[in-house]
Design a protein around this motif. Structure first.
Motif, PDB file in Angstrom:
ATOM      1  N   ALA A  29      -6.859  -0.155   2.695  1.00 28.05           N
ATOM      2  CA  ALA A  29      -5.689  -0.918   2.253  1.00 28.05           C
ATOM      3  C   ALA A  29      -5.632  -1.013   0.740  1.00 28.05           C
ATOM      4  CB  ALA A  29      -5.718  -2.309   2.880  1.00 28.05           C
ATOM      5  N   LEU A  30      -6.759  -1.299   0.116  1.00 32.75           N
ATOM      6  CA  LEU A  30      -6.790  -1.441  -1.342  1.00 32.75           C
ATOM      7  C   LEU A  30      -6.503  -0.109  -2.038  1.00 32.75           C
ATOM      8  CD1 LEU A  30      -7.267  -3.489  -3.585  1.00 32.75           C
ATOM      9  CD2 LEU A  30      -9.694  -2.862  -3.536  1.00 32.75           C
ATOM     10  N   ALA A  31      -7.085   0.975  -1.524  1.00 31.32           N
ATOM     11  CA  ALA A  31      -6.846   2.292  -2.107  1.00 31.32           C
ATOM     12  C   ALA A  31      -5.378   2.689  -1.990  1.00 31.32           C
ATOM     13  CB  ALA A  31      -7.731   3.337  -1.421  1.00 31.32           C
ATOM     14  N   GLY A  32      -4.777   2.367  -0.859  1.00 30.90           N
ATOM     15  CA  GLY A  32      -3.360   2.673  -0.682  1.00 30.90           C
ATOM     16  C   GLY A  32      -2.488   1.923  -1.665  1.00 30.90           C
ATOM     17  N   GLY A  33      -2.772   0.641  -1.872  1.00 29.21           N
ATOM     18  CA  GLY A  33      -1.991  -0.142  -2.817  1.00 29.21           C
ATOM     19  C   GLY A  33      -2.088   0.395  -4.232  1.00 29.21           C
ATOM     20  N   ILE A  34      -3.271   0.799  -4.632  1.00 24.00           N
ATOM     21  CA  ILE A  34      -3.455   1.354  -5.983  1.00 24.00           C
ATOM     22  C   ILE A  34      -2.719   2.684  -6.124  1.00 24.00           C
ATOM     23  CG2 ILE A  34      -5.166   2.286  -7.587  1.00 24.00           C
ATOM     24  CD1 ILE A  34      -7.143   0.188  -6.449  1.00 24.00           C
ATOM     25  N   LEU A  35      -2.779   3.516  -5.070  1.00 28.84           N
ATOM     26  CA  LEU A  35      -2.088   4.805  -5.109  1.00 28.84           C
ATOM     27  C   LEU A  35      -0.585   4.638  -5.289  1.00 28.84           C
ATOM     28  CD1 LEU A  35      -2.142   7.895  -4.784  1.00 28.84           C
ATOM     29  CD2 LEU A  35      -2.009   7.550  -2.303  1.00 28.84           C
ATOM     30  N   ALA A  36      -0.028   3.586  -4.699  1.00 28.13           N
ATOM     31  CA  ALA A  36       1.419   3.365  -4.787  1.00 28.13           C
ATOM     32  C   ALA A  36       1.887   3.161  -6.229  1.00 28.13           C
ATOM     33  CB  ALA A  36       1.809   2.153  -3.936  1.00 28.13           C
ATOM     34  N   LEU A  37       0.992   2.695  -7.084  1.00 23.73           N
ATOM     35  CA  LEU A  37       1.374   2.464  -8.482  1.00 23.73           C
ATOM     36  C   LEU A  37       1.663   3.760  -9.234  1.00 23.73           C
ATOM     37  CD1 LEU A  37      -1.055  -0.386  -9.616  1.00 23.73           C
ATOM     38  CD2 LEU A  37       1.372  -0.555  -9.045  1.00 23.73           C
ATOM     39  N   ALA A  38       1.333   4.901  -8.625  1.00 29.59           N
ATOM     40  CA  ALA A  38       1.601   6.181  -9.287  1.00 29.59           C
ATOM     41  C   ALA A  38       3.091   6.417  -9.515  1.00 29.59           C
ATOM     42  CB  ALA A  38       1.018   7.333  -8.468  1.00 29.59           C
ATOM     43  N   ALA A  55       0.743  -5.163  -3.770  1.00 32.90           N
ATOM     44  CA  ALA A  55       0.528  -6.507  -3.226  1.00 32.90           C
ATOM     45  C   ALA A  55       0.172  -6.443  -1.746  1.00 32.90           C
ATOM     46  CB  ALA A  55       1.781  -7.355  -3.442  1.00 32.90           C
ATOM     47  N   ALA A  56       0.814  -5.538  -1.006  1.00 32.38           N
ATOM     48  CA  ALA A  56       0.519  -5.380   0.414  1.00 32.38           C
ATOM     49  C   ALA A  56      -0.918  -4.914   0.629  1.00 32.38           C
ATOM     50  CB  ALA A  56       1.496  -4.379   1.040  1.00 32.38           C
ATOM     51  N   GLY A  57      -1.358  -3.948  -0.162  1.00 34.36           N
ATOM     52  CA  GLY A  57      -2.721  -3.446  -0.032  1.00 34.36           C
ATOM     53  C   GLY A  57      -3.760  -4.516  -0.318  1.00 34.36           C
ATOM     54  N   ILE A  58      -3.516  -5.303  -1.355  1.00 34.96           N
ATOM     55  CA  ILE A  58      -4.447  -6.386  -1.691  1.00 34.96           C
ATOM     56  C   ILE A  58      -4.487  -7.425  -0.578  1.00 34.96           C
ATOM     57  CG2 ILE A  58      -4.844  -8.292  -3.289  1.00 34.96           C
ATOM     58  CD1 ILE A  58      -3.666  -6.511  -5.506  1.00 34.96           C
ATOM     59  N   ALA A  59      -3.310  -7.777  -0.053  1.00 39.66           N
ATOM     60  CA  ALA A  59      -3.247  -8.781   1.014  1.00 39.66           C
ATOM     61  C   ALA A  59      -3.946  -8.296   2.276  1.00 39.66           C
ATOM     62  CB  ALA A  59      -1.787  -9.122   1.321  1.00 39.66           C
ATOM     63  N   ALA A  60      -3.748  -7.034   2.650  1.00 35.85           N
ATOM     64  CA  ALA A  60      -4.393  -6.490   3.838  1.00 35.85           C
ATOM     65  C   ALA A  60      -5.905  -6.422   3.668  1.00 35.85           C
ATOM     66  CB  ALA A  60      -3.842  -5.107   4.155  1.00 35.85           C
ATOM     67  N   ALA A  61      -6.351  -6.061   2.470  1.00 30.68           N
ATOM     68  CA  ALA A  61      -7.786  -5.969   2.214  1.00 30.68           C
ATOM     69  C   ALA A  61      -8.449  -7.340   2.230  1.00 30.68           C
ATOM     70  CB  ALA A  61      -8.024  -5.301   0.864  1.00 30.68           C
ATOM     71  N   ALA A 111      -0.532   5.150   6.279  1.00 36.30           N
ATOM     72  CA  ALA A 111      -1.990   5.020   6.312  1.00 36.30           C
ATOM     73  C   ALA A 111      -2.416   3.608   6.701  1.00 36.30           C
ATOM     74  CB  ALA A 111      -2.573   5.396   4.952  1.00 36.30           C
ATOM     75  N   ILE A 112      -1.841   2.606   6.046  1.00 35.26           N
ATOM     76  CA  ILE A 112      -2.233   1.222   6.324  1.00 35.26           C
ATOM     77  C   ILE A 112      -1.713   0.769   7.680  1.00 35.26           C
ATOM     78  CG2 ILE A 112      -2.063  -1.167   5.525  1.00 35.26           C
ATOM     79  CD1 ILE A 112      -1.853  -0.087   2.668  1.00 35.26           C
ATOM     80  N   ALA A 166       0.660  -9.218   5.193  1.00 39.68           N
ATOM     81  CA  ALA A 166       0.358  -7.957   4.500  1.00 39.68           C
ATOM     82  C   ALA A 166       1.257  -6.829   5.005  1.00 39.68           C
ATOM     83  CB  ALA A 166      -1.113  -7.593   4.705  1.00 39.68           C
ATOM     84  N   LEU A 167       1.441  -6.756   6.319  1.00 38.24           N
ATOM     85  CA  LEU A 167       2.285  -5.695   6.882  1.00 38.24           C
ATOM     86  C   LEU A 167       3.763  -5.920   6.559  1.00 38.24           C
ATOM     87  CD1 LEU A 167       1.430  -3.188   8.714  1.00 38.24           C
ATOM     88  CD2 LEU A 167      -0.344  -4.827   8.115  1.00 38.24           C
ATOM     89  N   ALA A 168       4.173  -7.170   6.392  1.00 35.22           N
ATOM     90  CA  ALA A 168       5.547  -7.451   5.972  1.00 35.22           C
ATOM     91  C   ALA A 168       5.778  -6.936   4.545  1.00 35.22           C
ATOM     92  CB  ALA A 168       5.833  -8.942   6.052  1.00 35.22           C
ATOM     93  N   LEU A 169       4.829  -7.189   3.659  1.00 38.90           N
ATOM     94  CA  LEU A 169       4.933  -6.670   2.293  1.00 38.90           C
ATOM     95  C   LEU A 169       4.911  -5.140   2.297  1.00 38.90           C
ATOM     96  CD1 LEU A 169       2.536  -9.132   0.420  1.00 38.90           C
ATOM     97  CD2 LEU A 169       5.025  -8.959   0.137  1.00 38.90           C
ATOM     98  N   LEU A 170       4.100  -4.566   3.180  1.00 42.35           N
ATOM     99  CA  LEU A 170       4.034  -3.110   3.286  1.00 42.35           C
ATOM    100  C   LEU A 170       5.395  -2.537   3.686  1.00 42.35           C
ATOM    101  CD1 LEU A 170       1.934  -0.709   3.253  1.00 42.35           C
ATOM    102  CD2 LEU A 170       1.834  -0.998   5.737  1.00 42.35           C
TER     103      LEU A 170
END
Length: 420
Positions: A399-408, A317-323, A258-259, A336-340
């Motif tokens: 980007a932020l929504a994706g990062g939060i979703l990953a915590l699932a 962290a990637a989602g926060i950095a991209a956002a 997605a990101i 951000a994409l490196a962290l992703l």
């Protein structure tokens, strides 16, 4: 969290064959990495150019990941009945055919042909992922993470070179009378075809077929000695199981696709050219595969679950950095994409090891193929939804929504750890 590192530390019963197999897989992955990354770089831009809509820019990613779902089933079934060599070779050849179709669609300005060809092109992506299982077929449980990582890291060279050839291949395409954005698919088609040729000729002995033969011999030997059967049962019983491994890889794939899909579009909207977006995607692809040896060692040394948990945290962290990254900052978007990519790598290597630990040889290829179907569907959903979210809201929100979703992944891992 407890470690899920298998106790077995013995070497492969066929080390020379394993070395040869890994060498051939490395060569094919270098080639296929170039084919995979080339399409990632310009697929969304090509659709946006042909359709004139940002909201539909995620369609290419959705289509080739949906195509990879079907290909994962086909490659898995062929591998199950005939071995890894014909399965992987057929998958890459199909990806090459899809690349040719995309070029034809760009030349004729035919969106329908583009969509069909993108679907077929997805077979290359599915095969690129399925190859990691071939590296683990002959590996002992204590070395599976490193075997998987060896195959994955080989994708780095092609994956880094491919996006950076977006501009030169575009110039070549223009000289040949082909639209500039279709140029990278010239590289993709040639790379996938060469990968198929390498596997068809040199992937001998077939790793899955040889693993089955060795397993049959070992089983026959243990049948004559009751005491010797206990370690085998212990090894097969290890691991948290298929559902957790699949969930880890599904979530990491969805968030990553997605990101990643909308980053070139986001950069294009802020005035960056294909060279800049190619550089960012190259860094992303490098982070997806280059850390694999370290990740494999971490998985084997500290356990599958700890590395899987690190995946969710890294993707956040990637989602926060991209956002937070300004649209005109190539450096911050690259970070951000490196962290992703790194978070995806953690999830893929740990999830693959979990799946391989849990599935017996008799049904391994089929089960692995079905798991990769779920991963591909998740990627298709992520790619399709990404364009809609950005069109309706913004890239930072995506980007932020994706990062939060990953915590699932964290509660699932915690529940598994507590149940052991």
């Amino acid at each position: 969290m407890t470690s899920t590192t298998p106790a077995a530390t013995t070497t492969s019963p066929h080390p020379q064959a394993q070395r040869r197999i890994l060498t051939v897989l490395v060569i094919s992955q270098v080639l296929s990495g170039a084919g995979l990354a080339a399409g990632i770089t310009v697929g969304a831009l090509l659709a946006q150019d042909m359709l004139g809509s940002t909201g539909l820019a995620g369609v290419p990613s959705a289509l080739f990941t949906a195509g990879s779902a079907l290909a994962a089933v086909a490659v898995g079934r062929i591998s199950h009945t005939r071995g890894r060599r014909p399965g992987l070779a057929a998958g890459y050849l199909t990806g090459a055919i899809g690349s040719a179709g995309i070029i034809a669609a760009a030349v004729t300005d035919n969106p329908v042909l583009l969509f069909i060809s993108l679907f077929v092109y997805g077979a290359g992506s599915a095969t690129n992922l399925q190859a990691r299982y071939a590296g683990a077929d002959l590996a002992t449980p204590a070395h599976r993470g490193r075997a998987v990582s060896t195959v994955l890291v080989a994708t780095t060279l092609g994956g880094v070179v491919g996006p950076n050839l977006a501009s030169p291949t575009g110039d070549l395409a223009h000289a040949l009378g082909i639209p500039h954005l279709a140029g990278p698919f010239l590289l993709a088609g040639a790379a996938y075809a060469l990968a198929a040729l390498v596997l068809a000729i040199w992937l001998r002995p077939d790793p899955l077929l040889l693993a089955r033969i060795l397993h049959t011999q070992q089983t026959a030997g243990t049948d004559t000695a009751t005491a010797g059967s206990q370690p085998q049962k212990a090894t097969q019983g290890r691991g948290p199981g298929v559902p957790l491994g699949a969930l880890i890889m599904i979530l990491t794939q969805l968030v990553m696709v997605a990101i990643m899909t909308m980053t070139p579009v986001h950069m294009h909207d802020h005035g960056h050219g294909t060279a800049a977006s190619g550089l960012v995607i190259a860094i992303h692809v490098a982070a997806m595969y280059l850390p694999s040896p370290l990740t494999g060692w971490l998985v084997d040394r500290y356990g599958r679950l700890k590395v899987a948990a690190a995946s969710g945290i890294t993707l956040l962290a990637a989602g926060i950095a991209a956002a937070a990254a300004p649209g005109d900052s190539v450096a911050l978007l690259a970070l951000a994409l490196a962290l992703l990519g790194l978070g995806w790598n953690f999830g893929l290597v740990s999830g693959t090891a979990i799946i391989t630990d849990a599935v017996p040889l008799a049904s391994r290829a089929t089960t692995q193929g079905m798991v990769d179907v779920s991963i591909a569907i998740a990627g298709a959903i992520g790619g399709l939804a990404s364009g809609i979210v950005v069109a309706a809201a913004s890239y930072p929100l995506l980007a932020l929504a994706g990062g939060i979703l990953a915590l699932a992944v964290l509660p699932a891992i915690a529940a598994t750890a507590n149940s052991r």
